[in-house]
Design a protein around this motif. Structure first.
Motif, mmCIF file in Angstrom:
data_model
loop_
_atom_site.group_PDB
_atom_site.id
_atom_site.type_symbol
_atom_site.label_atom_id
_atom_site.label_comp_id
_atom_site.label_asym_id
_atom_site.label_seq_id
_atom_site.Cartn_x
_atom_site.Cartn_y
_atom_site.Cartn_z
ATOM 1 N N ARG A 73 -7.485 -1.756 -2.073
ATOM 2 C CA ARG A 73 -6.258 -2.470 -1.694
ATOM 3 C C ARG A 73 -6.664 -3.678 -0.856
ATOM 4 O O ARG A 73 -7.646 -3.621 -0.115
ATOM 5 C CB ARG A 73 -5.357 -1.563 -0.858
ATOM 6 N N PRO A 74 -5.892 -4.747 -0.914
ATOM 7 C CA PRO A 74 -6.203 -5.910 -0.072
ATOM 8 C C PRO A 74 -6.109 -5.553 1.413
ATOM 9 O O PRO A 74 -5.335 -4.679 1.807
ATOM 10 C CB PRO A 74 -5.122 -6.928 -0.436
ATOM 11 N N PHE A 75 -6.885 -6.249 2.216
ATOM 12 C CA PHE A 75 -6.861 -6.057 3.660
ATOM 13 C C PHE A 75 -5.555 -6.601 4.219
ATOM 14 O O PHE A 75 -5.187 -7.737 3.941
ATOM 15 C CB PHE A 75 -8.045 -6.775 4.316
ATOM 16 N N THR A 76 -4.858 -5.790 4.997
ATOM 17 C CA THR A 76 -3.605 -6.226 5.607
ATOM 18 C C THR A 76 -3.548 -5.910 7.091
ATOM 19 O O THR A 76 -2.519 -6.085 7.723
ATOM 20 C CB THR A 76 -2.389 -5.567 4.920
ATOM 21 N N ARG A 78 -3.860 -5.841 11.133
ATOM 22 C CA ARG A 78 -3.747 -6.777 12.249
ATOM 23 C C ARG A 78 -4.700 -6.311 13.342
ATOM 24 O O ARG A 78 -5.050 -5.142 13.409
ATOM 25 C CB ARG A 78 -2.325 -6.788 12.813
ATOM 26 N N ASP A 81 -3.703 -3.097 15.059
ATOM 27 C CA ASP A 81 -3.579 -1.843 14.319
ATOM 28 C C ASP A 81 -4.735 -0.900 14.646
ATOM 29 O O ASP A 81 -5.898 -1.318 14.682
ATOM 30 C CB ASP A 81 -3.539 -2.096 12.809
ATOM 31 N N ARG A 135 -11.016 -15.848 9.737
ATOM 32 C CA ARG A 135 -10.932 -14.827 8.689
ATOM 33 C C ARG A 135 -11.935 -15.132 7.583
ATOM 34 O O ARG A 135 -12.157 -16.282 7.236
ATOM 35 C CB ARG A 135 -9.523 -14.780 8.103
ATOM 36 N N ASP A 138 -11.641 -12.287 2.466
ATOM 37 C CA ASP A 138 -10.696 -11.198 2.258
ATOM 38 C C ASP A 138 -9.661 -11.104 3.374
ATOM 39 O O ASP A 138 -8.854 -10.170 3.404
ATOM 40 C CB ASP A 138 -11.448 -9.862 2.144
ATOM 41 N N GLY A 139 -9.679 -12.032 4.306
ATOM 42 C CA GLY A 139 -8.731 -12.007 5.409
ATOM 43 C C GLY A 139 -9.160 -11.130 6.565
ATOM 44 O O GLY A 139 -8.388 -10.878 7.490
#
Length: 149
Positions: A73-76, A78, A81, A135, A138-139
Motif C-alpha cells: 500500500r502507498p505510504f500515508t 504522518r 502516527d 520526502r 514514496d513520500g
C-alpha cells in the motif's frame, strides 16, 4: 545497530534517489526471497521481496526493500502516527542542502528551522540546531540536521 529497513514501491528508483540526492551509494549487497519461512519471519503471507543495502555514514546500513508480493500500500503515515519513524541525516551546511533539494525538485515540507527557546519551543541542548524535513519518492519523511558550530 546493524541496519534500518525501509519498504519502498520501486527499488531501482529509490536506490538511484538515495544515491543521487543523499549520496548514500549501494554497497553491492542485495537479497531476494520468495520463501514461506522468510514470509513467516516478517509476518507477510506469500512474501516475495528484493532488497539493496547502502552504507549511510560510517556504520549504519540502509536496507531499501521492495515487496513484489503482496502488493504494498502507498505510504500515508504522518510524523505523529504511532510507529511511523523517520531517518535523520546530519549535514554540514543545511542551507546549502536545502537549496540543492529545491533545485532538484525534491519535496521539502517547509524552510529550515533553527531550534531556539521561545514561541512554544524548549530546545535545551539542541538550541541552535537547524532541521529540515523532506520526502523521498514514496513520500517517506526524512530529516536533515545541522548541529550548531
Amino acid at each position: 545497530m546493524h541496519h534500518i529497513g525501509v519498504p519502498v514501491s520501486d527499488l531501482a528508483r529509490s536506490v538511484r534517489w538515495y544515491e543521487d540526492v543523499l549520496g548514500i551509494a549501494p554497497n553491492g549487497v542485495t537479497i531476494s526471497a520468495t520463501n514461506p519461512a522468510i514470509g513467516a519471519v516478517v509476518e507477510v503471507e506469500n512474501a516475495s521481496m528484493r532488497a539493496s543495502f547502502a552504507l549511510a555514514g560510517d556504520n549504519v546500513l540502509l536496507e531499501l526493500i521492495q515487496y513484489d508480493s503482496p502488493r504494498p500500500r502507498p505510504f500515508t503515515g504522518r510524523n505523529s502516527d504511532v510507529g511511523v519513524m523517520h531517518l535523520c541525516f546530519e549535514v554540514d551546511d543545511l542551507d546549502s542542502a536545502h537549496r540543492d533539494l529545491v533545485r532538484r525538485g525534491v519535496h521539502v515540507n517547509a524552510d529550515p528551522v533553527v531550534l531556539q527557546d521561545g514561541d512554544g519551543v524548549e530546545a535545551g541542548a539542541l538550541a541552535g540546531t537547524k532541521i529540515l524535513y523532506l520526502r523521498d519518492p514514496d513520500g517517506i519523511q526524512l530529516e536533515l540536521f545541522e548541529l550548531p558550530s
